[in-house]
Design a protein around this motif. Structure first.
Motif, PDB file in Angstrom:
ATOM      1  N   ILE A  22      -0.535  -0.989   2.464  1.00 29.64           N
ATOM      2  CA  ILE A  22      -1.290  -0.260   1.438  1.00 29.64           C
ATOM      3  C   ILE A  22      -1.004   1.235   1.538  1.00 29.64           C
ATOM      4  O   ILE A  22      -0.813   1.919   0.512  1.00 29.64           O
ATOM      5  CB  ILE A  22      -2.799  -0.556   1.565  1.00 29.64           C
ATOM      6  N   GLN A  25       2.386   1.942   0.023  1.00 30.52           N
ATOM      7  CA  GLN A  25       2.287   1.915  -1.434  1.00 30.52           C
ATOM      8  C   GLN A  25       1.657   3.207  -1.952  1.00 30.52           C
ATOM      9  O   GLN A  25       2.104   3.762  -2.962  1.00 30.52           O
ATOM     10  CB  GLN A  25       1.459   0.710  -1.885  1.00 30.52           C
ATOM     11  N   ASP A  26       0.632   3.683  -1.261  1.00 34.66           N
ATOM     12  CA  ASP A  26      -0.014   4.935  -1.660  1.00 34.66           C
ATOM     13  C   ASP A  26       0.969   6.100  -1.626  1.00 34.66           C
ATOM     14  O   ASP A  26       0.976   6.951  -2.518  1.00 34.66           O
ATOM     15  CB  ASP A  26      -1.208   5.240  -0.749  1.00 34.66           C
ATOM     16  N   ILE A  29       3.225   5.923  -4.669  1.00 31.57           N
ATOM     17  CA  ILE A  29       2.506   6.285  -5.899  1.00 31.57           C
ATOM     18  C   ILE A  29       2.234   7.784  -5.946  1.00 31.57           C
ATOM     19  O   ILE A  29       2.483   8.449  -6.951  1.00 31.57           O
ATOM     20  CB  ILE A  29       1.186   5.487  -6.001  1.00 31.57           C
ATOM     21  N   HIS A  80       7.261  -7.704   3.973  1.00 29.87           N
ATOM     22  CA  HIS A  80       6.615  -6.823   3.002  1.00 29.87           C
ATOM     23  C   HIS A  80       6.496  -5.404   3.549  1.00 29.87           C
ATOM     24  O   HIS A  80       6.790  -4.430   2.865  1.00 29.87           O
ATOM     25  CB  HIS A  80       5.239  -7.388   2.642  1.00 29.87           C
ATOM     26  N   VAL A  84       8.394  -2.224   1.775  1.00 33.33           N
ATOM     27  CA  VAL A  84       7.638  -1.109   1.193  1.00 33.33           C
ATOM     28  C   VAL A  84       7.685   0.110   2.112  1.00 33.33           C
ATOM     29  O   VAL A  84       7.787   1.250   1.648  1.00 33.33           O
ATOM     30  CB  VAL A  84       6.183  -1.540   0.904  1.00 33.33           C
ATOM     31  N   ALA A  88       8.958   3.878   1.254  1.00 29.75           N
ATOM     32  CA  ALA A  88       8.101   5.048   1.443  1.00 29.75           C
ATOM     33  C   ALA A  88       8.793   6.081   2.326  1.00 29.75           C
ATOM     34  O   ALA A  88       8.702   7.292   2.082  1.00 29.75           O
ATOM     35  CB  ALA A  88       6.765   4.632   2.055  1.00 29.75           C
TER      36      ALA A  88
END
Length: 197
Positions: A22, A25-26, A29, A80, A84, A88
């Motif tokens: 998470i 992903q942040d 974004i 995963h 990701v 990042a």
């Protein structure tokens, strides 16, 4: 932050891995969603200090637990995170440190935002080592930088006799100080442990 999962054994490992997914992903974004306003915080003032450690009742914590349980095959979770997390990392390497980004209703530079994650991920690496001692320690540079940030957040320094790892573990209540460490802490003990949120 993770004292409420430390007694779970290997299910805690999955929860920490999901949290890192998470976070990655942040980062992706946030780095592609710049803002025009001036920074309101930096890597030190970003952190809120809670009076008590979290209980795990926060909705995000509950989501993390459910997601972790959904990964029945650990290899899928590792894949995963590798996928990701690598993206990042590449985005962080390409980012302009002066870019202004927004998160949690605050504005930081991208450089400060990434420094926040140096501290958070170093702590989570130490959490994982507690369960998976063969995975190796966090990078020396990350430990030193994280200790420096923790001391700046607290406004107090650990004694020089504390290793960076011990300062981080004791300073965030991931382990209790020994009697000898308590004696050395003296005045800074009033500042620690910090419950970072």
């Amino acid at each position: 932050m993770w004292s409420w999962v430390r007694s779970w054994g290997l299910s805690a490992v999955r929860a920490i891995f999901v949290h890192l997914v998470i976070d990655a992903q942040d980062i992706l974004i946030i780095l592609v969603t710049p803002v025009d306003t001036e920074p309101t915080r930096d890597a030190v003032t970003y952190w809120d200090i809670a009076e008590m450690p979290p209980t795990g009742d926060d909705p995000l914590n509950a989501l993390i637990v459910r997601l972790a349980a959904a990964y029945q095959e650990p290899g899928l979770l590792k894949f995963h995170l590798d996928d990701v997390g690598s993206a990042a990392g590449r985005a962080a390497g390409l980012a302009d440190p002066g870019l202004r980004v927004g998160t949690r209703d605050v504005v930081l530079t991208a450089g400060d935002h990434l420094c926040v994650y140096v501290l958070e991920w170093t702590l989570h690496h130490l959490d994982l080592v507690a369960y998976l001692p063969d995975m190796g320690e966090p990078p020396v540079e990350g430990l030193a930088r994280s200790r420096e940030m923790l001391e700046r957040i607290a406004g107090a320094a650990f004694p020089a006799s504390f290793s960076d790892e011990d300062a981080l573990l004791v300073g965030t209540e991931r382990r209790a100080p020994t009697d000898a460490e308590k004696a050395e802490l003296d005045l800074p003990a009033a500042k620690f442990p910090l419950h970072l949120g």
